[in-house]
Design an enzyme around this catalytic site. Structure first.
Site, PDB file in Angstrom:
ATOM      1  N   ASP A  37       0.860  -1.188   0.000  1.00 13.11           N
ATOM      2  CA  ASP A  37       0.000   0.000   0.000  1.00 13.11           C
ATOM      3  C   ASP A  37       0.893   1.234   0.000  1.00 13.11           C
ATOM      4  O   ASP A  37       2.064   1.170   0.348  1.00 13.11           O
ATOM      5  CB  ASP A  37      -0.926   0.018   1.227  1.00 13.11           C
ATOM      6  CG  ASP A  37      -2.216   0.795   0.978  1.00 13.11           C
ATOM      7  OD1 ASP A  37      -3.277   0.148   0.844  1.00 13.11           O
ATOM      8  OD2 ASP A  37      -2.164   2.048   0.905  1.00 13.11           O
ATOM      9  N   VAL A  59       1.716   1.498  -6.746  1.00 16.04           N
ATOM     10  CA  VAL A  59       1.515   0.503  -7.804  1.00 16.04           C
ATOM     11  C   VAL A  59       1.578   1.095  -9.217  1.00 16.04           C
ATOM     12  O   VAL A  59       1.612   0.356 -10.196  1.00 16.04           O
ATOM     13  CB  VAL A  59       0.183  -0.271  -7.627  1.00 16.04           C
ATOM     14  CG1 VAL A  59       0.261  -1.235  -6.455  1.00 16.04           C
ATOM     15  CG2 VAL A  59      -1.000   0.675  -7.504  1.00 16.04           C
ATOM     16  N   ASN A  85      -5.466  -4.891  -6.559  1.00 17.15           N
ATOM     17  CA  ASN A  85      -6.716  -4.342  -6.049  1.00 17.15           C
ATOM     18  C   ASN A  85      -6.682  -2.842  -5.797  1.00 17.15           C
ATOM     19  O   ASN A  85      -7.738  -2.206  -5.725  1.00 17.15           O
ATOM     20  CB  ASN A  85      -7.033  -5.115  -4.743  1.00 17.15           C
ATOM     21  CG  ASN A  85      -8.077  -4.455  -3.909  1.00 17.15           C
ATOM     22  OD1 ASN A  85      -9.244  -4.444  -4.277  1.00 17.15           O
ATOM     23  ND2 ASN A  85      -7.662  -3.870  -2.787  1.00 17.15           N
ATOM     24  N   TYR A 153     -12.612   6.762 -14.094  1.00 19.22           N
ATOM     25  CA  TYR A 153     -12.742   5.539 -13.281  1.00 19.22           C
ATOM     26  C   TYR A 153     -13.409   4.441 -14.108  1.00 19.22           C
ATOM     27  O   TYR A 153     -12.908   3.310 -14.194  1.00 19.22           O
ATOM     28  CB  TYR A 153     -13.566   5.850 -12.026  1.00 19.22           C
ATOM     29  CG  TYR A 153     -13.738   4.674 -11.087  1.00 19.22           C
ATOM     30  CD1 TYR A 153     -12.800   4.415 -10.096  1.00 19.22           C
ATOM     31  CD2 TYR A 153     -14.843   3.823 -11.186  1.00 19.22           C
ATOM     32  CE1 TYR A 153     -12.948   3.340  -9.231  1.00 19.22           C
ATOM     33  CE2 TYR A 153     -14.995   2.749 -10.326  1.00 19.22           C
ATOM     34  CZ  TYR A 153     -14.046   2.506  -9.350  1.00 19.22           C
ATOM     35  OH  TYR A 153     -14.203   1.437  -8.499  1.00 19.22           O
ATOM     36  N   LYS A 157     -11.738   0.888 -15.379  1.00 19.27           N
ATOM     37  CA  LYS A 157     -12.217  -0.437 -14.977  1.00 19.27           C
ATOM     38  C   LYS A 157     -12.608  -1.274 -16.205  1.00 19.27           C
ATOM     39  O   LYS A 157     -12.445  -2.495 -16.202  1.00 19.27           O
ATOM     40  CB  LYS A 157     -13.398  -0.303 -14.002  1.00 19.27           C
ATOM     41  CG  LYS A 157     -13.008   0.357 -12.670  1.00 19.27           C
ATOM     42  CD  LYS A 157     -11.909  -0.397 -11.949  1.00 19.27           C
ATOM     43  CE  LYS A 157     -11.653   0.103 -10.544  1.00 19.27           C
ATOM     44  NZ  LYS A 157     -10.592  -0.632  -9.848  1.00 19.27           N
ATOM     45  N   THR A 188     -18.836   1.162   2.812  1.00 15.79           N
ATOM     46  CA  THR A 188     -17.622   1.685   3.443  1.00 15.79           C
ATOM     47  C   THR A 188     -18.004   2.808   4.408  1.00 15.79           C
ATOM     48  O   THR A 188     -19.088   3.385   4.290  1.00 15.79           O
ATOM     49  CB  THR A 188     -16.667   2.261   2.372  1.00 15.79           C
ATOM     50  OG1 THR A 188     -17.395   3.240   1.616  1.00 15.79           O
ATOM     51  CG2 THR A 188     -16.172   1.189   1.431  1.00 15.79           C
TER      52      THR A 188
HETATM   53  N1  LIG Z   1     -15.772   0.301  -2.482  1.00 15.43           N
HETATM   54  C1  LIG Z   1     -16.559   0.061  -3.518  1.00 15.43           C
HETATM   55  O1  LIG Z   1     -17.771   0.294  -3.475  1.00 15.43           O
HETATM   56  C2  LIG Z   1     -15.968  -0.547  -4.774  1.00 15.43           C
HETATM   57  C3  LIG Z   1     -16.832  -1.028  -5.785  1.00 15.43           C
HETATM   58  C4  LIG Z   1     -16.270  -1.576  -6.938  1.00 15.43           C
HETATM   59  C5  LIG Z   1     -14.897  -1.638  -7.076  1.00 15.43           C
HETATM   60  N2  LIG Z   1     -14.076  -1.153  -6.082  1.00 15.43           N
HETATM   61  C6  LIG Z   1     -12.629  -1.241  -6.292  1.00 15.43           C
HETATM   62  O2  LIG Z   1     -12.084  -2.058  -5.272  1.00 15.43           O
HETATM   63  C7  LIG Z   1     -10.728  -1.673  -5.017  1.00 15.43           C
HETATM   64  C8  LIG Z   1     -10.547  -1.437  -3.532  1.00 15.43           C
HETATM   65  O3  LIG Z   1     -11.498  -0.482  -3.107  1.00 15.43           O
HETATM   66  P1  LIG Z   1     -11.760  -0.103  -1.584  1.00 15.43           P
HETATM   67  O4  LIG Z   1     -13.191   0.251  -1.460  1.00 15.43           O
HETATM   68  O5  LIG Z   1     -11.167  -1.118  -0.702  1.00 15.43           O
HETATM   69  O6  LIG Z   1     -10.919   1.272  -1.523  1.00 15.43           O
HETATM   70  P2  LIG Z   1     -10.111   1.949  -0.325  1.00 15.43           P
HETATM   71  O7  LIG Z   1      -9.969   3.379  -0.681  1.00 15.43           O
HETATM   72  O8  LIG Z   1     -10.706   1.576   1.008  1.00 15.43           O
HETATM   73  O9  LIG Z   1      -8.685   1.227  -0.434  1.00 15.43           O
HETATM   74  C9  LIG Z   1      -7.808   1.444  -1.486  1.00 15.43           C
HETATM   75  C10 LIG Z   1      -6.384   1.302  -0.964  1.00 15.43           C
HETATM   76  O10 LIG Z   1      -5.496   1.492  -2.063  1.00 15.43           O
HETATM   77  C11 LIG Z   1      -4.406   2.278  -1.636  1.00 15.43           C
HETATM   78  N3  LIG Z   1      -3.819   2.975  -2.778  1.00 15.43           N
HETATM   79  C12 LIG Z   1      -4.331   4.023  -3.462  1.00 15.43           C
HETATM   80  N4  LIG Z   1      -3.487   4.395  -4.428  1.00 15.43           N
HETATM   81  C13 LIG Z   1      -2.418   3.559  -4.361  1.00 15.43           C
HETATM   82  C14 LIG Z   1      -1.200   3.452  -5.101  1.00 15.43           C
HETATM   83  N5  LIG Z   1      -0.917   4.285  -6.110  1.00 15.43           N
HETATM   84  N6  LIG Z   1      -0.332   2.476  -4.750  1.00 15.43           N
HETATM   85  C15 LIG Z   1      -0.595   1.642  -3.716  1.00 15.43           C
HETATM   86  N7  LIG Z   1      -1.719   1.706  -2.989  1.00 15.43           N
HETATM   87  C16 LIG Z   1      -2.624   2.652  -3.307  1.00 15.43           C
HETATM   88  C17 LIG Z   1      -4.994   3.234  -0.601  1.00 15.43           C
HETATM   89  O11 LIG Z   1      -3.994   3.750   0.274  1.00 15.43           O
HETATM   90  C18 LIG Z   1      -6.016   2.334   0.102  1.00 15.43           C
HETATM   91  O12 LIG Z   1      -5.455   1.701   1.230  1.00 15.43           O
HETATM   92  C19 LIG Z   1     -10.474  -0.447  -5.885  1.00 15.43           C
HETATM   93  O13 LIG Z   1      -9.815  -0.851  -7.071  1.00 15.43           O
HETATM   94  C20 LIG Z   1     -11.869   0.052  -6.184  1.00 15.43           C
HETATM   95  O14 LIG Z   1     -11.917   0.786  -7.372  1.00 15.43           O
HETATM   96  C21 LIG Z   1     -14.581  -0.615  -4.936  1.00 15.43           C
END
Ligand SMILES: NC(=O)c1ccc[n+]([C@@H]2O[C@H](COP(=O)([O-])OP(=O)(O)OC[C@H]3O[C@@H](n4cnc5c(N)ncnc54)[C@H](O)[C@@H]3O)[C@@H](O)[C@H]2O)c1
Length: 254
Positions: A37, A59, A85, A153, A157, A188
């Site tokens: 992270d 990443v 992720n 976004y 995706k 969340t």
């Molecule tokens: N939460 C939702 O409703 C939802 C729905 C569909 C898809 N997603 C996808 O699921 C994945 C995780 O989402 P989440 O809800 O857990 O988000 P979140 O914001 O809780 O967690 C994302 C994590 O990624 C880290 N991060 C961000 N940029 C980064 C980088 N450049 N390098 C390394 N780490 C990095 C952040 O520090 C954070 O800890 C994402 O790809 C998101 O697009 C989420």
């Protein structure tokens, strides 16, 4: 269940909602974990909780991605599972009419280029092993359009989904499975706060979900654990929707 006993798994965005829930689930199932992270403090806390190793990595940076997988291999001797992720959905990514090139590019880098880099640099380990499971996080917006747009976004995706399908097909005969996880909206803290303030807005979104609620991060993690495990041995190049029925619905029940 101990389906991931002694498998080595790398999880990016591991300090966040879905990443952390998956780290907990993988640990319960016996995996050895490398958590990556950008957020060092939360990442270290997460790694401590699940008994894994933390790697601070952006990443979107190729050197960081190379170091992340190298660390997993050096520590544990293989890289069996990659859960790519990490992702962002910033507020300045909005309608195409108002989203600037900076926001567009930032989201493409973190959400799409990162998945390209992670797959590119984990595949050689898996090719040498003759096995591996890659799970890339896309979203239900990769398969459905939204009137409340986050244009970069959504495009990112869609890119993750198409790239994953192609990699799944290309590497299938080498024992490597590559699947796209497409979560629906997850409950969340941020979303809860937003909707507590505006119940009407919450209802306007919930009306589209046949199950009548958003997902818990643990429900998404359960799907990732399935895809990572041998229970999914015949699942590859899939668009794996975990969306409470959103993408199947025409009209939802009250
Ligand atoms: N939460 C939702 O409703 C939802 C729905 C569909 C898809 N997603 C996808 O699921 C994945 C995780 O989402 P989440 O809800 O857990 O988000 P979140 O914001 O809780 O967690 C994302 C994590 O990624 C880290 N991060 C961000 N940029 C980064 C980088 N450049 N390098 C390394 N780490 C990095 C952040 O520090 C954070 O800890 C994402 O790809 C998101 O697009 C989420």
């Amino acid at each position: 269940m101990q389906r991931l006993q002694d498998r080595v798994a790398v999880i990016t965005g591991a300090a966040g909602g879905i990443g952390m829930a998956t780290a907990r689930r993988f640990a319960e199932e016996g995996a050895k974990l490398v958590l990556a992270d950008l957020d060092e403090e939360a990442g270290r806390r997460a790694a401590e909780e699940v008994g894994g190793i933390f790697v601070k990595a952006n990443v979107a940076e190729e050197d960081d991605v190379i170091r992340m997988f190298q660390t997993a291999y050096d520590e544990f001797g293989s890289v069996d599972i990659a859960f790519n992720n990490a992702g962002i959905s910033p507020a300045d990514d909005d309608s195409i009419l108002t989203t600037g090139l900076d926001a567009w590019r930032r989201v493409q880098e973190v959400n799409l280029t990162s998945v390209y880099l992670c797959c590119k640099h984990v595949l050689p380990y898996m090719q040498r092993q003759g096995k591996g499971s890659i799970i890339n996080t896309a979203s239900f917006v990769a398969v459905m359009g939204s009137a409340t747009s986050q244009i970069s976004y959504t495009a990112s995706k869609g890119g993750v989904l198409a790239m994953t399908r192609e990699l799944g097909v290309q590497f299938a005969r080498e024992g490597i499975r590559v699947n796209a996880l497409c979560p629906g909206p997850v409950d969340t803290p941020l979303l809860r706060e937003l909707f507590a303030k505006d119940p009407e807005r919450a209802q306007r979104r919930l009306v589209h979900v046949p199950l009548g609620r958003f997902a818990r991060a643990e429900e998404i993690a359960a799907a990732v654990a399935f895809l990572a495990s041998d229970d999914a041995s015949f699942v590859t190049a899939a668009e794996f929707l975990v969306d409470g029925g959103i993408s199947g619905a025409y009209v939802t029940p009250l």
